[in-house]
Write an enzyme that holds these catalytic residues in place. Structure first.
Site, PDB file in Angstrom:
ATOM      1  N   GLU A  83      30.555  39.302  29.014  1.00 37.15           N
ATOM      2  CA  GLU A  83      29.494  38.386  29.465  1.00 37.15           C
ATOM      3  C   GLU A  83      29.419  37.084  28.671  1.00 37.15           C
ATOM      4  OE1 GLU A  83      29.277  41.616  29.412  1.00 37.15           O
ATOM      5  OE2 GLU A  83      28.058  42.367  31.075  1.00 37.15           O
TER       6      GLU A  83
ATOM      7  N   GLU B 169      28.547  48.968  32.021  1.00 34.78           N
ATOM      8  CA  GLU B 169      27.151  49.408  31.909  1.00 34.78           C
ATOM      9  C   GLU B 169      26.863  50.577  32.845  1.00 34.78           C
ATOM     10  OE1 GLU B 169      25.794  45.301  32.382  1.00 34.78           O
ATOM     11  OE2 GLU B 169      24.689  45.524  30.496  1.00 34.78           O
TER      12      GLU B 169
ATOM     13  N   ALA C  87      29.149  42.609  37.348  1.00 35.18           N
ATOM     14  CA  ALA C  87      28.204  42.097  38.333  1.00 35.18           C
ATOM     15  C   ALA C  87      28.954  41.102  39.214  1.00 35.18           C
ATOM     16  CB  ALA C  87      27.052  41.413  37.613  1.00 35.18           C
TER      17      ALA C  87
ATOM     18  N   GLY D 259      28.887  44.666  33.911  1.00 37.14           N
ATOM     19  CA  GLY D 259      28.065  45.637  34.629  1.00 37.14           C
ATOM     20  C   GLY D 259      28.834  46.911  34.962  1.00 37.14           C
TER      21      GLY D 259
HETATM   22  C1  3H9 Z   1      28.138  40.993  34.360  1.00 37.30           C
HETATM   23  O1  3H9 Z   1      28.665  41.998  34.717  1.00 37.30           O
HETATM   24  C2  3H9 Z   1      26.698  40.895  33.966  1.00 37.30           C
HETATM   25  C3  3H9 Z   1      26.012  42.207  33.758  1.00 37.30           C
HETATM   26  O2  3H9 Z   1      26.025  42.581  32.401  1.00 37.30           O
HETATM   27  C4  3H9 Z   1      24.541  42.098  34.054  1.00 37.30           C
HETATM   28  C5  3H9 Z   1      24.091  42.281  35.391  1.00 37.30           C
HETATM   29  C6  3H9 Z   1      22.570  42.417  35.504  1.00 37.30           C
HETATM   30  N1  3H9 Z   1      32.327  38.648  40.539  1.00 37.30           N
HETATM   31  O3  3H9 Z   1      40.830  37.446  38.255  1.00 37.30           O
HETATM   32  P1  3H9 Z   1      41.455  37.770  39.564  1.00 37.30           P
HETATM   33  C7  3H9 Z   1      37.123  37.671  42.102  1.00 37.30           C
HETATM   34  S1  3H9 Z   1      28.983  39.528  34.302  1.00 37.30           S
HETATM   35  C8  3H9 Z   1      32.756  38.064  41.665  1.00 37.30           C
HETATM   36  O4  3H9 Z   1      42.408  36.797  40.139  1.00 37.30           O
HETATM   37  P2  3H9 Z   1      43.003  39.952  38.466  1.00 37.30           P
HETATM   38  C9  3H9 Z   1      37.876  36.415  41.723  1.00 37.30           C
HETATM   39  O5  3H9 Z   1      37.070  35.276  41.906  1.00 37.30           O
HETATM   40  C10 3H9 Z   1      30.584  39.910  34.942  1.00 37.30           C
HETATM   41  N2  3H9 Z   1      34.051  37.857  41.939  1.00 37.30           N
HETATM   42  O6  3H9 Z   1      42.124  39.241  39.560  1.00 37.30           O
HETATM   43  C11 3H9 Z   1      39.044  36.478  42.675  1.00 37.30           C
HETATM   44  O7  3H9 Z   1      38.591  36.036  43.941  1.00 37.30           O
HETATM   45  P3  3H9 Z   1      39.609  35.368  45.019  1.00 37.30           P
HETATM   46  C12 3H9 Z   1      31.435  40.521  33.924  1.00 37.30           C
HETATM   47  C13 3H9 Z   1      34.941  38.242  41.037  1.00 37.30           C
HETATM   48  O8  3H9 Z   1      43.510  41.189  39.080  1.00 37.30           O
HETATM   49  C14 3H9 Z   1      39.342  37.970  42.771  1.00 37.30           C
HETATM   50  O9  3H9 Z   1      38.138  38.626  42.360  1.00 37.30           O
HETATM   51  N3  3H9 Z   1      32.750  40.712  34.457  1.00 37.30           N
HETATM   52  C15 3H9 Z   1      34.556  38.853  39.830  1.00 37.30           C
HETATM   53  O10 3H9 Z   1      43.929  38.971  37.835  1.00 37.30           O
HETATM   54  C16 3H9 Z   1      40.467  38.430  41.898  1.00 37.30           C
HETATM   55  O11 3H9 Z   1      40.259  38.005  40.566  1.00 37.30           O
HETATM   56  C17 3H9 Z   1      33.730  39.809  34.327  1.00 37.30           C
HETATM   57  O12 3H9 Z   1      33.537  38.769  33.740  1.00 37.30           O
HETATM   58  C18 3H9 Z   1      33.185  39.056  39.595  1.00 37.30           C
HETATM   59  N4  3H9 Z   1      32.727  39.651  38.478  1.00 37.30           N
HETATM   60  O13 3H9 Z   1      41.959  40.357  37.324  1.00 37.30           O
HETATM   61  C19 3H9 Z   1      35.057  40.201  34.917  1.00 37.30           C
HETATM   62  N5  3H9 Z   1      35.664  39.127  39.100  1.00 37.30           N
HETATM   63  O14 3H9 Z   1      40.639  36.410  45.296  1.00 37.30           O
HETATM   64  C20 3H9 Z   1      35.736  39.032  35.511  1.00 37.30           C
HETATM   65  C21 3H9 Z   1      36.711  38.726  39.848  1.00 37.30           C
HETATM   66  O15 3H9 Z   1      38.713  35.037  46.151  1.00 37.30           O
HETATM   67  N6  3H9 Z   1      36.943  39.384  36.204  1.00 37.30           N
HETATM   68  N7  3H9 Z   1      36.277  38.188  41.011  1.00 37.30           N
HETATM   69  O16 3H9 Z   1      40.143  34.167  44.306  1.00 37.30           O
HETATM   70  C22 3H9 Z   1      38.129  39.566  35.579  1.00 37.30           C
HETATM   71  O17 3H9 Z   1      38.237  39.506  34.364  1.00 37.30           O
HETATM   72  C23 3H9 Z   1      39.336  39.790  36.455  1.00 37.30           C
HETATM   73  O18 3H9 Z   1      38.995  39.426  37.751  1.00 37.30           O
HETATM   74  C24 3H9 Z   1      39.882  41.245  36.489  1.00 37.30           C
HETATM   75  C25 3H9 Z   1      40.993  41.346  37.560  1.00 37.30           C
HETATM   76  C26 3H9 Z   1      40.466  41.578  35.110  1.00 37.30           C
HETATM   77  C27 3H9 Z   1      38.812  42.222  36.823  1.00 37.30           C
END
Ligand code: 3H9
Length: 686
Positions: free
Chosen positions: A123, A103, A61, A100
């Protein structure tokens, strides 16, 4: 954001392109619902491949939407729409399918992934639980035990493991899109699997849920989300799909608005912003392909291991053959420990060791890109090191000092090409602790400063820029923590009560236990130096303990007594007598846990505010990262500055005023009063 659809030979390919990580924004959710309707209506389409452009599948999400009211279409409905589509969808996964994103993939009829992909429900790390069927579909697909592990730990699994669990139907070798289309073609003729939502959950053994609850509670300590996630998986295993979905959604929405979730989101974004400070945007770092460490003590060996773990060849320099041997043994001890704990194989440890060249010869550094000095904290010793480095190193080699308390400007005096010199302050053990304070001197060139941040990324560390002052950001605040802890002792609290209160707040250890573990002698040494500079550090009880050589666990006693071979602290009559003597004639009061926490934490915030005002730290969030990644501050509290803002800065000022009136803290700084008026710290940020 774009969602494009191309159809060929009966297979439609839906490609999501929503950089940077294809997060499920409102616009993307809407586009997915529309794509289902469009493809359902297309008689030529037999099956659909869902794939993402860029570095990853849907990473979850959009976390930046979490502070706002949810906008339709809601994700559970989007997933249900995909699951109920007339055409079967195949999720084609590369990078990460998280939260998400997973999901959505669970709504698809099949999931295929490249071997390097990872899948998970992280999450709980954001203080929430999955909110779009993750806790409900997962036990129906892979069984309750595996679902509990994935959902409550928040840790992802790789594609191979996911295939073993039944989470992924095929691991694709070679091109993902071509492989997914071939899979879809093969699957299109077969019977479509029963939607996950209609499947039954496999039964569990008696006592499974009680056991899981105990294990999760022990690990989560005071974090709420893991136990709530477990409850949701349990509900999903014991009730019908619709009731389980309602329970999950209710829990998700409840936690989404919680203080813990807000704190964890704050840390999530602070951590992602840290490696790329906006003020340094566009500056290219220098290349770092080789490194050297001068000094093979605990700190130097830890830094050498951190550099090796990131794949850099390392030269370890010590002053003579015996010291070289000791240094190398220190690095080896780190890798032996990793093998013993099962963190790495012997073969990997051997390869890491093989990449360390040990020597007493500075001449080996003629072509090294980065040299980090980690010798004894003595100005003349350090200067002598940099004098030699000035002669042997390339003029563009980056030279860094790992000093904790000395002034880097003084260390760097006389260095050749001073623009390539900076402070890189690691925290012990340096191969484990995530924090790296990056300290520019008056002469550090911008591209050298940026190189510090690039190095942190390479090492997997959290970089924070710190200006020059005694202790930089972290240790300057630590001094206040310790002084406050002693003030509490002089006014009626005991070391055990102070430690218990700080542990209850969420710290892994209280200030006195921590000093006993690390040793009281280092701080005593620093106080001596400070007194020689004419300062008056406040440590009336610690000074008396050090005079008795009570340096902590290593001497059998510090703030507590220790039995030989036992690390459990025992209350000490000697210490109680010393405190009573030091406290003589001071007013005594009864302290409760909340009062103790306020008396320690809020003065730390006060000092941190000065640090912000002086631009020693550029952002309040940077201070939060320092305390979380260098000092064990509970992540779910968001760091001291986030905590203070959540508490209300006017209240913080009022409590500090009361403590100051009783001589128990410094009064609130002008900056803190200004921040309180403005309603936040951003008014002070540099
Ligand atoms: C969820 O999904 C809830 C659902 O169950 C329910 C819904 C109803 N959103 O980490 P990076 C941005 S909860 C917005 O440096 P990498 C981050 O801020 C979510 N922005 O990249 C950064 O921005 P900027 C569950 C996000 O390649 C840029 O992307 N998911 C999100 O080292 C790059 O990020 C997570 O918790 C996001 N969800 O790693 C996943 N994610 O460039 C969280 C990232 O402006 N994310 N950004 O600074 C990660 O673990 C890593 O970002 C990922 C890539 C492994 C994907």
């Amino acid at each position: 954001m774009t969602v494009s659809i191309i159809s060929e030979n009966g297979i439609a390919v839906v490609t999501i392109d929503n950089p940077p990580v294809n997060a499920l924004s409102q616009a993307l959710r809407q586009a997915l619902v529309e794509a289902v309707a469009k493809l359902d209506a297309d008689a030529a389409v037999k099956a659909v491949v869902l794939i993402c452009a860029g570095r990853t599948f849907i990473a979850g999400a959009d976390v930046s939407e979490f502070g706002k009211p949810p906008q339709p279409p809601h994700l559970p409905d989007v997933v249900a729409t995909i699951e109920g589509a007339r055409k079967p969808w195949v999720a084609a996964i590369h990078g990460s399918a998280l939260g998400g994103g997973l999901e959505v993939a669970l709504g698809c009829a099949w999931r295929v992934a490249v071997a390097s992909a990872s899948l998970g429900l992280p999450e709980v790390k954001l203080g929430i639980i999955p909110g779009a069927g993750g806790t409900v579909r997962l036990p129906r697909l892979i069984g309750p035990a595996a679902a509990v592990e994935l959902v409550t730990s928040g840790s992802p699994v790789d594609a191979k493991k996911a295939e073993g669990l039944g989470l992924v139907d095929a691991v694709i070798e070679g091109d993902l899109l071509a492989g997914a289309i071939a899979f879809a073609n093969g699957a299109a003729g077969k019977t479509r699997p029963e939607p996950i939502s209609s499947r039954a959950v496999a039964p569990v053994e008696a006592g499974f849920w009680e056991g899981a609850e105990k294990a999760v509670a022990a690990k989560a300590k005071r974090e709420a989300a893991p136990l709530r996630a477990l409850a949701s998986v349990r509900r999903a295993s014991e009730t019908d799909f619709a009731s389980a979905m309602a329970f999950e959604r209710e829990t998700f929405l409840d936690l989404r608005g919680s203080q813990q979730a807000s704190a964890l989101r704050h840390v999530f974004f602070a951590e992602r912003a840290a490696p790329r400070p906006p003020e340094l945007a566009g500056i290219t770092p220098r290349d770092i392909r080789s490194a050297a460490v001068i000094g093979g003590g605990t700190m130097g060996a830890g830094i050498a291991a951190a550099l090796r773990d990131a794949g850099l060849p390392v030269i370890l320099i010590e002053r003579d053959a015996a010291a070289v041997e000791r240094g190398l043994a220190n690095v080896r001890a780190i890798y032996d420990g990793s093998v013993k704990r099962g963190r790495m194989t012997q073969a990997i440890a051997d390869a890491r060791m093989a990449g360390v060249t040990d020597s007493g010869d500075y001449g080996l550094l003629a072509d090294t890109d980065l040299i980090i000095e980690a010798v004894f904290e003595d100005l003349s010793v350090k200067r002598a090191v940099f004098e030699k480095l000035s002669v042997v190193c390339r003029p563009d080699a980056v030279l860094a000092t790992n000093t904790s308390y000395l002034d880097p400007d003084a260390i760097g005096e006389g260095i050749a090409h001073p623009e390539r010199f900076l402070g890189l302050h690691f925290f012990s053990p340096a191969h484990i602790m995530k924090l790296l304070e990056i300290v520019p001197t008056g002469t550090t060139a911008p591209d050298v400063l940026v190189t510090g941040f690039a190095l942190a990324r390479l090492l997997g560390k959290i970089p924070v820029r710190a200006g020059i002052c005694d202790g930089f950001i972290g240790n300057r605040i630590l001094k206040v923590t310790r002084a406050q802890a002693e003030r509490l002792l002089l006014s009626g609290a005991t070391p055990a009560a102070v430690d218990a209160a700080m542990r209850a707040f969420g710290l892994p250890m209280g200030p006195f236990e921590a000093q006993d573990l690390g040793g009281l002698d280092i701080a005593a040494f620093q106080r001596k130096a400070a007194r020689e500079r004419g300062e008056m550090p406040f440590a009336p009880v610690a000074d008396r303990l050090c005079a008795l050589k009570r340096y902590g666990q290593k001497t059998g006693g510090g703030w507590y007594d220790y039995q030989p071979g036992d690390r459990a602290p025992k209350l000490s009559d000697t210490v109680a007598a010393i405190i009573a003597e030091a406290a003589e004639s001071r007013a005594q009061r009864a302290w409760d846990e909340a009062g103790i926490v306020d008396a320690i934490l809020l003065p730390m915030v006060n000092e941190a505010t000065c640090i912000l005002e002086e631009h020693v730290a550029l952002r309040a969030a940077d201070i939060d990262l320092v305390k979380i990644h260098g000092y064990g501050f509970p992540r779910w509290r968001g760091g001291p500055m986030h905590y203070a803002e959540g508490r209300g800065l006017s209240e913080v000022v009022a409590v500090l005023d009361r403590l100051a009136a009783d001589g128990l803290a410094e009064p609130p700084s002008d900056g803190l009063r200004r921040a309180a008026k403005a309603g936040g710290f951003s008014v002070l940020a540099g």
